[in-house]
Scaffold this active site. Structure first.
Site, PDB file in Angstrom:
ATOM      1  N   ASP A 135      23.330 -65.110  -2.043  1.00 54.33           N
ATOM      2  CA  ASP A 135      23.609 -66.171  -1.083  1.00 54.33           C
ATOM      3  C   ASP A 135      22.625 -66.065   0.076  1.00 54.33           C
ATOM      4  OD1 ASP A 135      24.806 -63.751  -0.407  1.00 54.33           O
ATOM      5  OD2 ASP A 135      26.831 -64.542  -0.471  1.00 54.33           O
ATOM      6  N   GLU A 173      29.359 -69.570   2.656  1.00 57.69           N
ATOM      7  CA  GLU A 173      30.401 -69.366   3.655  1.00 57.69           C
ATOM      8  C   GLU A 173      31.271 -70.596   3.918  1.00 57.69           C
ATOM      9  OE1 GLU A 173      31.251 -66.626   4.897  1.00 57.69           O
ATOM     10  OE2 GLU A 173      29.559 -65.267   4.723  1.00 57.69           O
ATOM     11  N   HIS A 187      31.588 -59.840   9.203  1.00 58.74           N
ATOM     12  CA  HIS A 187      31.820 -60.939  10.147  1.00 58.74           C
ATOM     13  C   HIS A 187      31.950 -60.455  11.592  1.00 58.74           C
ATOM     14  CE1 HIS A 187      33.306 -63.995   6.876  1.00 58.74           C
ATOM     15  NE2 HIS A 187      32.362 -63.184   6.429  1.00 58.74           N
TER      16      HIS A 187
END
Length: 389
Positions: A83, A142, A362
């Site tokens: 990703d 995401e 995160h």
């Protein structure tokens, strides 16, 4: 040229080159389907790595990139996916190569993912493989389930893999750790948007209004009973509402209250059950307070990440036999990943890569140990070569 560096040097020099690539990517984080600088940077590096290789083809899909290595006697196509997007997080690492894009950060480690993918591409492109290889640089993991979007748009075409592999960094594992299992690795997720709509009014006259804030508050507290009373405790599930907005000031009754949350489960059936009960509960509470509730459930491409048992066993056996790898047969986690959608269509395996940092995914201070980069390229390329040669 990056390919010359990878080809001719080893040890610390190789590690330093990977580190520079990762740091460059870390400085230009971009949100899903807006990864324009990231795509440009990746295309430049891919061009360097694949220069002069006539068995390599390439195409783009929006901000994504597909690189195809045509096998010399192909019987199947092996896929590797990374990703490329980032998160709307304000970075607080104080690193000299911190994000240059205000309010955006690679706090989920996709800069590590991309760097490893470039390293793997370089390793596998030196000699034409027997079987085909697809490298997917996928946008929008995401927020928009980019893997699902690409699949539905037939972005793969004839390059669709027969086996698909990918990794995700994990802060609490050491460098050298690889963790996976032969079943469900990550949860399936469902994004939840709820708006309670009542009637605003003066704080002194609540009987002339319908307070959306109070109704939403009751819902927030009661929704947790779905997990405690409707879900098999052996299976488990998570319902989290991380955002609530209502009202404008202290003496005005809120006309609307909006909630934004997530459902996470290890099976799709359980996710559907929680979705059903959550919607029923929101509607029931709305009726009891004399107002309305709009419920939007957005799941789409975030299905459970289910490893193919046979392929996972082969991957785990390979890593078990490597002295530089500490393989962990791990339990599932409630993290979500849109790779689950692709693994629902194509057999494959996802695994954790240890990066040894005290800060969680995160977190604005999440900073991986870069020693994981050369380790990952060396170990994973070894495995992939067993699938393509």
């Amino acid at each position: 040229m990056i390919s010359q560096v990878f080809l001719t040097v080893k040890g610390d020099f190789m590690a330093l080159d990977l580190i520079n690539i990762r740091r460059n990517l870390h400085q230009i984080p971009e949100l899903g389907l807006k990864e324009f600088k990231t795509q440009t940077y990746l295309l430049e590096k891919i061009a360097d790595i694949t220069a002069g290789k006539d068995f390599v083809e390439q195409r783009t899909w929006r901000t994504g990139i597909l690189v195809f290595l045509k096998g010399s006697a192909a019987e199947k196509t092996i896929g590797w996916r990374t990703d490329i997007d980032a998160l709307p997080v304000v970075e607080k690492t104080d690193l000299p190569f911190a994000s240059q894009h205000e309010g955006c950060m690679h706090a989920c480690g996709h800069d590590i993912h991309m760097t490893v993918a470039l390293g793997l591409l370089n390793e596998l492109v030196q000699t034409q493989p027997k079987n085909n290889v697809l490298f997917l640089f996928q946008p929008a993991e995401e927020n928009e389930a980019g893997g699902m979007l690409m699949y539905k748009d037939d972005a793969f075409g004839s390059w669709l893999p027969d086996e698909f592999y990918g990794l995700h960094v994990r802060p609490d594992l050491k460098v050298g750790d690889i963790a996976t299992n032969k079943g469900t690795l990550f949860a399936g997720t469902c994004e939840v948007f709820i708006t309670f709509k009542g009637k605003g009014g003066h704080a002194a006259f609540p009987h002339n209004a319908n307070d959306a804030l109070v109704a939403a508050s009751y819902f927030i507290t009661q929704v947790q009973s779905i997990v405690s009373r409707n879900i098999d405790p052996i299976e488990g599930g998570v319902i989290t509402f991380g955002s609530m907005h209502a009202g404008t000031t202290n003496n005005v009754i809120a006309e609307t209250a909006t909630l934004h949350g997530t459902i996470r489960t290890l099976t799709q059936d359980m996710n559907v059950l929680i979705q059903k009960r959550l919607k029923e509960m929101a509607q029931g509470i709305a009726v009891s307070f004399g107002l309305k509730a709009d419920v939007e459930l957005k799941q789409g491409g975030y299905l459970p990440v289910e490893n193919d048992p046979n392929l996972a066993q082969q991957l785990m056996t390979y890593f078990e036999n490597r002295s530089d790898v500490h393989l962990i047969d791990c339990l599932p986690a409630m993290t979500g990943e849109d790779f689950g959608y692709l693994l629902n269509k194509i057999p494959g395996v996802m695994f954790w890569l240890g990066i040894d940092t005290p800060y969680a995914l995160h977190h604005p201070k999440m900073s991986p140990k870069e020693e994981a980069l050369p380790f990952a390229v060396t170990a994973i390329s070894g495995f992939l070569k067993t699938r393509i040669l």
